[in-house]
Design an enzyme around this catalytic site. Structure first.
Site, PDB file in Angstrom:
ATOM      1  N   ASP A  12      34.641  45.231  44.797  1.00  0.00           N
ATOM      2  CA  ASP A  12      33.723  45.218  45.944  1.00  0.00           C
ATOM      3  C   ASP A  12      32.265  45.057  45.509  1.00  0.00           C
ATOM      4  O   ASP A  12      31.358  45.573  46.171  1.00  0.00           O
ATOM      5  CB  ASP A  12      33.852  46.516  46.775  1.00  0.00           C
ATOM      6  CG  ASP A  12      35.294  46.868  47.060  1.00  0.00           C
ATOM      7  OD1 ASP A  12      36.037  45.967  47.462  1.00  0.00           O
ATOM      8  OD2 ASP A  12      35.674  48.032  46.852  1.00  0.00           O
ATOM      9  N   LYS A  71      31.083  39.694  44.783  1.00  0.00           N
ATOM     10  CA  LYS A  71      31.317  38.465  44.016  1.00  0.00           C
ATOM     11  C   LYS A  71      31.160  37.216  44.889  1.00  0.00           C
ATOM     12  O   LYS A  71      30.679  36.183  44.431  1.00  0.00           O
ATOM     13  CB  LYS A  71      32.739  38.496  43.421  1.00  0.00           C
ATOM     14  CG  LYS A  71      32.946  39.631  42.433  1.00  0.00           C
ATOM     15  CD  LYS A  71      34.349  39.656  41.873  1.00  0.00           C
ATOM     16  CE  LYS A  71      35.358  40.433  42.669  1.00  0.00           C
ATOM     17  NZ  LYS A  71      35.204  41.886  42.700  1.00  0.00           N
ATOM     18  N   GLY A 119      39.803  41.998  49.329  1.00  0.00           N
ATOM     19  CA  GLY A 119      39.387  41.616  50.678  1.00  0.00           C
ATOM     20  C   GLY A 119      37.989  41.053  50.581  1.00  0.00           C
ATOM     21  O   GLY A 119      37.100  41.731  50.087  1.00  0.00           O
ATOM     22  N   HIS A 120      37.802  39.782  50.965  1.00  0.00           N
ATOM     23  CA  HIS A 120      36.439  39.268  50.954  1.00  0.00           C
ATOM     24  C   HIS A 120      36.112  38.633  52.291  1.00  0.00           C
ATOM     25  O   HIS A 120      36.905  37.908  52.864  1.00  0.00           O
ATOM     26  CB  HIS A 120      36.161  38.317  49.787  1.00  0.00           C
ATOM     27  CG  HIS A 120      37.332  37.489  49.384  1.00  0.00           C
ATOM     28  ND1 HIS A 120      38.197  37.874  48.382  1.00  0.00           N
ATOM     29  CD2 HIS A 120      37.790  36.327  49.859  1.00  0.00           C
ATOM     30  CE1 HIS A 120      39.134  36.971  48.275  1.00  0.00           C
ATOM     31  NE2 HIS A 120      38.920  36.033  49.159  1.00  0.00           N
ATOM     32  N   GLN A 172      39.104  42.480  42.357  1.00  0.00           N
ATOM     33  CA  GLN A 172      38.862  43.867  41.908  1.00  0.00           C
ATOM     34  C   GLN A 172      37.757  43.863  40.836  1.00  0.00           C
ATOM     35  O   GLN A 172      36.946  42.949  40.815  1.00  0.00           O
ATOM     36  CB  GLN A 172      40.153  44.518  41.371  1.00  0.00           C
ATOM     37  CG  GLN A 172      41.206  44.822  42.432  1.00  0.00           C
ATOM     38  CD  GLN A 172      42.096  43.646  42.750  1.00  0.00           C
ATOM     39  OE1 GLN A 172      42.602  42.986  41.877  1.00  0.00           O
ATOM     40  NE2 GLN A 172      42.302  43.380  44.031  1.00  0.00           N
TER      41      GLN A 172
END
Ligand code: IMP
Length: 409
Positions: free
Chosen positions: A13, A16, A42-43, A201
């Site tokens: 998180d 990135k 999750g992005h 991650q």
């Protein structure tokens, strides 16, 4: 030809996506490859003003060909949903390639990981477990079933393949996306194309370099690219992404976090930084900037750094950097072992805070105190910081061109 990897240098998180977005515009990638993890990531991407959360499919899907690499574990139902979301956003899914060697997260794996509070409940650990015990099914097995190709009669997994035949037929249309990613990547490399490797991650969660057993089940940094994308990684340059503080998300707060801020300030930073999991919605724990954690990530192979969310610390009287750990009165580094980390105490350097960074357009616009914070991190970890993010907007990213250009040479 440029081959760049963007990897998380903390506990995931880190932001990135913002660096990926910038590099995609500046360089233009012919392919974006994800090499680890699955729907535990999750992005958030914004497409034509609409927010979309992607889990397994890389955020580069809107600009280039995407490869879900052999090191990933994917859930067919989840992929179906993401394809639908991408189409609903008006974008094409034609360019998405699933490597034949990508492992499948089967429904039982999701079920068993829902019982595991130390996970995101997405079946990640059972799927990697099946891979290691050679009982996993891969995208190529799914492909053979739906295309009607015979299975190897000596395959010890033949009963398992048989069991999933009907289930696989529900996703038959996805078989068109299953390809030999080795050939595709080799071809791109021979033709001097630009490739981006998008890590999921962060290295603090890496199964080998992270806080075992409080880790995920894959290799999240440069260490994961050779087998997770199945290529020769020696030409890849690596950018490590970190926040100006540290966050960690887990169900019960049981994983060690050496620099955790336990008072009201932690809550304040969580609210200002909106630190809630994109996949689990769980509140993230907050900690001061952790140099031993970062140095451990750098050991895996990181060339330059990006410092995100500096603006979240705006307005604090004092900020802290943890420069080393101490165990039983002796100086210590980040040891990739949960028990050692739980016994590690932070040694802090306190620095004056700053008023505001969010209006800064260039590095020299930043308050002197913020520059001292950045330069102290650079000095302690012996890497240059090429990007400084001072707000959520794309424009609120300071790029230190001289550092970036030297890196891209
Ligand atoms: P798993 O990857 O679902 O097995 O979860 C293992 C640990 O990694 C848990 O503590 C999760 O909260 C954490 N984790 C997994 N993926 C992410 C991520 O993308 N961001 C932050 N934490 C994650």
């Amino acid at each position: 030809m440029t081959q760049i990897a963007v990897v998380g240098a903390q506990y995931g998180d880190e932001g990135k996506g913002k660096v990926v977005d910038y590099l995609s515009k500046k360089i233009g990638f012919d392919a974006v490859v994800r090499f680890n993890g699955g729907a535990n990531a999750g992005h958030t991407v914004v497409v034509q003003g609409k927010k979309l959360i992607l889990h397994a499919i890389p955020s580069g899907v809107f600009n280039s060909r995407c490869i879900l690499g052999p090191g990933m574990v994917i859930n067919l139902e989840g992929i179906k949903q993401e394809f639908q979301d991408i189409k609903n956003a008006g974008a094409s899914t034609d360019n998405i390639i699933i490597s034949e060697a990508t492992h499948l997260v089967l429904p039982e794996a999701v079920e068993s990981s829902r019982q595991d509070p130390g996970s995101t409940g997405r079946g990640i650990a059972p799927a990697y477990g099946a891979k290691s015990t050679r009982t996993g099914l891969r995208a190529i097995d799914f492909f053979r079933v739906v295309k009607g190709f015979p299975c190897d009669t000596l395959d010890p997994r033949k009963n398992l393949i048989e069991k999933y035949k009907d289930f696989f037929m529900n996703y038959a249309w996805l078989a068109e996306h299953v390809k030999n990613s080795d050939e595709i990547l080799d071809d791109l490399i021979v033709n001097n194309k630009n490739i981006l490797f998008e890590g999921a991650q962060g290295i603090g969660l890496d199964i080998d370099f992270g806080q075992y057993p409080y880790t995920t089940s894959s290799n999240c940094g440069f260490d994961g690219i050779a087998n997770g994308a199945r290529i020769d990684p020696r030409k890849i340059k690596v950018i490590g992404i970190m926040k100006a503080y540290v966050t960690r998300v887990d169900a019960d707060g049981s994983s060690p976090m050496v620099t955790q801020i336990n008072d009201e300030l932690g809550n304040k930073i969580r609210e200002v930084g909106q630190e809630y999991g994109a996949t689990t919605k769980r509140p993230r724990r907050i900690g001061w900037f952790d140099v031993p954690l970062l140095k451990n990530s750098i050991r895996t192979g990181i060339d330059i750094l990006a410092l995100m969310k500096l603006d979240v610390l705006d307005g604090l009287d004092k900020v802290k950097i943890c420069s080393a750990y101490e165990i039983d009165g002796k100086l210590s580094v980040f040891k990739p072992d949960g028990c050692c980390l739980r016994n590690s105490k932070p040694i802090y350097e306190e620095m004056p805070g700053w008023k505001s960074t969010s209006q800064a357009k260039t590095y020299s616009d930043l308050p002197e105190e913020a520059k001292k914070f950045i330069e102290r991190i650079e000095q302690l970890c012996e890497r240059k910081i090429a990007f400084v993010s001072v707000g959520p907007d794309r424009e609120q990213t300071i790029v230190r061109e001289e550092i970036l250009n030297e890196f891209l040479k």
